[in-house]
Design an enzyme around this catalytic site. Structure first.
Site, PDB file in Angstrom:
ATOM      1  N   ALA A  29      -9.230  -4.408  16.078  1.00 45.53           N
ATOM      2  CA  ALA A  29     -10.198  -4.025  15.040  1.00 45.53           C
ATOM      3  C   ALA A  29     -10.127  -5.071  13.943  1.00 45.53           C
ATOM      4  O   ALA A  29      -9.234  -5.048  13.108  1.00 45.53           O
ATOM      5  CB  ALA A  29      -9.852  -2.643  14.483  1.00 45.53           C
ATOM      6  N   ASN A  42       1.690   5.820  11.550  1.00 48.68           N
ATOM      7  CA  ASN A  42       2.775   6.160  10.623  1.00 48.68           C
ATOM      8  C   ASN A  42       2.262   6.947   9.417  1.00 48.68           C
ATOM      9  O   ASN A  42       3.006   7.197   8.481  1.00 48.68           O
ATOM     10  CB  ASN A  42       3.524   4.899  10.148  1.00 48.68           C
ATOM     11  CG  ASN A  42       2.668   4.017   9.268  1.00 48.68           C
ATOM     12  OD1 ASN A  42       1.472   4.256   9.126  1.00 48.68           O
ATOM     13  ND2 ASN A  42       3.268   2.992   8.690  1.00 48.68           N
ATOM     14  N   LYS A  61       1.867  -7.085   6.889  1.00 52.07           N
ATOM     15  CA  LYS A  61       2.793  -6.852   8.013  1.00 52.07           C
ATOM     16  C   LYS A  61       2.075  -6.241   9.217  1.00 52.07           C
ATOM     17  O   LYS A  61       2.304  -6.636  10.353  1.00 52.07           O
ATOM     18  CB  LYS A  61       3.944  -5.929   7.573  1.00 52.07           C
ATOM     19  CG  LYS A  61       5.021  -6.662   6.791  1.00 52.07           C
ATOM     20  CD  LYS A  61       6.143  -5.744   6.371  1.00 52.07           C
ATOM     21  CE  LYS A  61       7.020  -5.339   7.523  1.00 52.07           C
ATOM     22  NZ  LYS A  61       8.140  -4.468   7.071  1.00 52.07           N
ATOM     23  N   TYR A  81      -5.659  -8.640   2.870  1.00 51.72           N
ATOM     24  CA  TYR A  81      -6.378  -7.992   3.974  1.00 51.72           C
ATOM     25  C   TYR A  81      -7.122  -9.034   4.808  1.00 51.72           C
ATOM     26  O   TYR A  81      -6.960  -9.093   6.031  1.00 51.72           O
ATOM     27  CB  TYR A  81      -7.352  -6.975   3.383  1.00 51.72           C
ATOM     28  CG  TYR A  81      -8.138  -6.178   4.397  1.00 51.72           C
ATOM     29  CD1 TYR A  81      -7.505  -5.258   5.242  1.00 51.72           C
ATOM     30  CD2 TYR A  81      -9.522  -6.315   4.498  1.00 51.72           C
ATOM     31  CE1 TYR A  81      -8.236  -4.505   6.154  1.00 51.72           C
ATOM     32  CE2 TYR A  81     -10.256  -5.558   5.402  1.00 51.72           C
ATOM     33  CZ  TYR A  81      -9.608  -4.655   6.230  1.00 51.72           C
ATOM     34  OH  TYR A  81     -10.339  -3.905   7.121  1.00 51.72           O
TER      35      TYR A  81
END
Ligand code: NAD
Length: 324
Positions: free
Chosen positions: A119, A37, A96, A150
């Site tokens: 990952a 995106n 998200k 994170y």
């Protein structure tokens, strides 16, 4: 009859690592569907692939429903803001994409009977109390600190991946990536190497956070991609560290870059960000054992390749990507 091409979906494929993965899979003869995106990615990272018939770009947010027509053999889930500057600025998107995005990407792998590779990150170890970090260390993460968005998103993503493996029998793989550098890093992503290199190239003072005694271990991107490609093809379900165990202090690293660039810029010191890990070095004995992998590029070779890219970028006219 000609053999059917292998097809891979790479989420975050227009980012730093994702674009190198696209290159590797294409070089191995695969058809590549790059899904992004562009929140932190840049179309220039995949510009050289336009016109390649085995390459397709889907402009898509992977936290929404993902539909890919036809067969898929592998899903590589790399979408996520990754530099501290990015995830502190995009905290909700980071959570998200780690949670909903991982769920959607796993759903695609399940629907297609594809392998799935997540990952993940050395940040799962937080500010580690064990050194160097082995895969069986569970970490020291502050869930409510600013970096928690994170670290915890990735820890959730690992748990979700294992649940899909155990419950739905998806063939999953998890790579814990340690600091990686190379061409296509963003100049202004706030990570140490792009910051040091662009400051040195512009003749500005080099900014080190804290007293520079915190350590990091830097892996050249081609080595990382090779480890990831091997992991996908292995049978290892539990996380595998991929990184370079060559550890140095951030101050040494800044000095090394200054020497390479040939600048006389001074090093200046600023406050250390909250929960910044004090030391970081992968134990890669598992990668050696199960993948026959170890890094091949020494720091000087990797830095020289990266510097050539940064020089070109800084000279280029102002064709800016979405985030600089
Ligand atoms: P990057 O920011 O260059 O690439 C991430 C890509 O994901 C970008 O192109 C971004 O636009 C895309 N993206 C983000 N959210 C998305 C969404 N909701 N839908 C679709 N695309 C989305 O970062 P990178 O350094 O290439 O990191 C790639 C992956 O590797 C990340 O998952 C990161 O956590 C992991 N990782 C990287 C490092 C490193 O040293 N670079 C270390 C550990 C882990």
């Amino acid at each position: 009859m000609s053999q059917q091409l292998q097809r891979v979906v790479i989420t975050g494929g227009a980012g730093f690592l994702g674009s190198h993965l696209c290159d590797r899979f294409l070089a191995e003869g695969w058809e590549v569907i790059c899904m992004d995106n562009l929140v932190t990615g840049d179309l220039r990272n995949i510009g050289h692939l336009v016109g390649e018939s085995r390459f397709h770009f889907f402009h898509q947010d992977v936290t929404e429903f993902i539909h890919v027509p036809g067969k898929v053999d592998a899903v590589m889930h790399f979408a996520s803001p990754a530099s501290p500057l990015d995830y502190l600025e995009l905290p909700i998107q980071t959570l998200k994409v780690g949670a909903l995005g991982t769920h959607k990407a796993l759903g695609l792998a399940r629907e297609k009977g594809a392998r799935f590779l997540l990952a993940s990150t050395s940040e799962c170890y937080g500010d580690p109390l064990v050194h160097p970090q082995r895969e069986d260390y569970w970490g020291n993460v502050n869930p409510v600190g600013p970096r928690g968005v994170y670290d915890e998103a990735k820890r959730f993503a690992e748990a979700m991946t294992m649940a899909y493996h155990r419950y739905h029998k998806v063939r999953t793989r998890i790579v814990r990536i340690f600091n990686t550098y190379g061409p296509r890093m963003r100049l202004n992503d706030g990570r140490a190497l792009p910051a040091f290199m662009s400051q040195a190239l512009r003749g500005e003072p080099i900014t080190v956070f804290g007293d520079g005694s915190q350590t990091r271990s830097f892996c050249y991107v081609d080595d990382l991609i090779d480890g990831i490609y091997r992991l996908l093809h292995s049978d290892e379900v539990y996380p595998v560290n991929i990184g370079n165990p060559n550890e140095m202090t951030i101050k040494e690293f800044a000095e090394r870059i200054a020497r390479l660039v040939g600048t006389t810029s001074p090093i200046i010191y600023k406050d250390l960000p909250v929960d910044d890990p004090k030391q970081r070095r992968p134990d890669i004995s598992k990668a050696r054992r199960v993948l026959g992998w170890e890094p091949k590029f020494d720091l000087d070779t990797g830095l020289a390749k990266t510097l050539a890219y940064f020089r070109e970028r800084l000279d280029a006219p102002l064709a800016k990507g979405p985030r600089g």
